[in-house]
Design an enzyme around this catalytic site. Structure first.
Site, PDB file in Angstrom:
ATOM      1  N   CYS A  69       0.792  -1.308   0.007  1.00 22.77           N
ATOM      2  CA  CYS A  69       0.020   0.013   0.179  1.00 22.77           C
ATOM      3  C   CYS A  69       0.897   1.381   0.050  1.00 22.77           C
ATOM      4  CB  CYS A  69      -1.012   0.101   1.036  1.00 22.77           C
ATOM      5  SG  CYS A  69      -0.311  -0.057   2.793  1.00 22.77           S
ATOM      6  N   ARG A  90      -3.361  -0.639   5.481  1.00 25.80           N
ATOM      7  CA  ARG A  90      -3.823  -1.683   4.868  1.00 25.80           C
ATOM      8  C   ARG A  90      -2.994  -2.691   4.497  1.00 25.80           C
ATOM      9  NH1 ARG A  90      -5.226   1.903  -0.282  1.00 25.80           N
ATOM     10  NH2 ARG A  90      -3.301   2.891   0.535  1.00 25.80           N
ATOM     11  N   ASP A 141      -8.336   3.983   1.329  1.00 26.90           N
ATOM     12  CA  ASP A 141      -7.386   4.222   2.364  1.00 26.90           C
ATOM     13  C   ASP A 141      -7.953   4.803   3.647  1.00 26.90           C
ATOM     14  OD1 ASP A 141      -4.802   4.648   3.809  1.00 26.90           O
ATOM     15  OD2 ASP A 141      -3.807   5.561   2.299  1.00 26.90           O
TER      16      ASP A 141
HETATM   17  P1  4NP Z   1      -1.682   3.063   4.125  1.00 30.35           P
HETATM   18  O1  4NP Z   1      -2.296   4.224   4.591  1.00 30.35           O
HETATM   19  O2  4NP Z   1      -1.013   3.099   2.720  1.00 30.35           O
HETATM   20  O3  4NP Z   1      -2.916   2.216   4.017  1.00 30.35           O
HETATM   21  O4  4NP Z   1      -0.635   2.562   5.067  1.00 30.35           O
HETATM   22  C1  4NP Z   1      -1.296   5.503   4.538  1.00 30.35           C
HETATM   23  C2  4NP Z   1      -0.516   5.793   5.775  1.00 30.35           C
HETATM   24  C3  4NP Z   1       0.322   6.849   6.049  1.00 30.35           C
HETATM   25  C4  4NP Z   1       0.307   7.793   4.762  1.00 30.35           C
HETATM   26  C5  4NP Z   1      -0.420   7.391   3.621  1.00 30.35           C
HETATM   27  C6  4NP Z   1      -1.184   6.496   3.565  1.00 30.35           C
HETATM   28  N1  4NP Z   1       1.052   9.002   4.965  1.00 30.35           N
HETATM   29  O5  4NP Z   1       1.088   9.669   4.051  1.00 30.35           O
HETATM   30  O6  4NP Z   1       1.786   8.879   5.807  1.00 30.35           O
END
Ligand code: 4NP
Length: 237
Positions: A8, A14, A123
């Protein structure tokens, strides 16, 4: 081993949820010696961070075990090591392709491609909705696992075989093992396993020539069948 890599954007919401949900499903089917899973990010933003506190809370609520981890980014060389590279949404797929450059072995999928209703996993970092993310990820992990089991003809041990049927399977699998031509790196392992197969074969012959009943033999035969399947599986592909 079939190796699955969940991907992800940040590797804190995720993809680690997918990793632990998938591992739990694999463990419950007693398939941990066939299938492994890890997870990574496509960005550097969250490098070294542990899983998001709400992702952990959701896994706790569902009694799914997890361990402390550190987010890391996908590398080009991951492509060789893994059999499945599973993104959560379309933008993950674009970022994965930017990093690995090419997918000659068709390893890259979106998690919900394995369901009848392919779509992105929203997300929860942005939506705040970890329940929807969890439910979608669980649906994707279940269908992905079914697809792997089918593709690699893995026995899940759920079938109820009679003693005669299981003996036939064991003999058939031992015969299939003798038809494998190991490459130069695997020849020693192959010989060791072949020797173990011979030992199993002799033990089974001893059972058959003893006063044991079918019911008494069955538990050991099931164990042997599982063991032999694991050996065969190592040389598949
Ligand atoms: P993930 O969600 O892709 O599902 O882990 C995110 C977690 C952190 C960030 C973006 C998406 N971030 O930009 O810090």
């Amino acid at each position: 081993m079939v190796r699955v890599l969940f991907v992800c954007l940040g590797n804190i919401c995720r993809s680690p949820m997918a990793e632990f949900i998938f591992k739990d499903l694999v463990k419950k089917k007693d398939l941990s010696s066939y299938i492994s899973a890890r997870s990574v990010a496509t960005s550097f933003e969250t490098r070294g961070e542990d899983m998001h506190i709400e992702a952990k809370a959701k896994l706790d609520e569902k009694n799914i075990p997890y361990i402390k981890r550190r987010a890391r980014r996908l590398t080009k060389s991951d492509y060789q090591h893994y059999d499945y590279i599973i993104g959560m949404d379309e933008s993950n797929i674009n970022n994965i392709m930017r990093i690995i450059e090419d997918d000659p072995d068709k390893k890259v999928y979106k998690l919900l491609d394995f369901t009848n209703n392919t779509r992105d996993i929203a997300d929860p970092w942005y939506t705040g909705n970890f329940t929807v993310a969890f439910n979608d990820i669980l649906e994707g992990c279940k269908t992905l696992l079914d697809s792997i089991i089918k593709k690699y003809e893995i026995e899940t041990g759920e079938e109820n075989l009679s003693t005669a049927e299981i003996l036939k399977k064991i003999n058939n699998n031992i015969y299939n093992f003798t038809k494998i031509t190991p490459n130069e790196f695997h020849v020693i392992e192959y010989l060791a396993l072949a020797s173990r197969m011979l030992e199993i074969h002799m033990n089974i012959s001893a059972f058959e020539n003893s006063e044991m009943t079918d019911e008494e033999m069955l538990p050991s035969l099931k164990e042997y069948n599982k063991e032999i399947n694991e050996y065969l599986f190592r040389f598949k592909k």
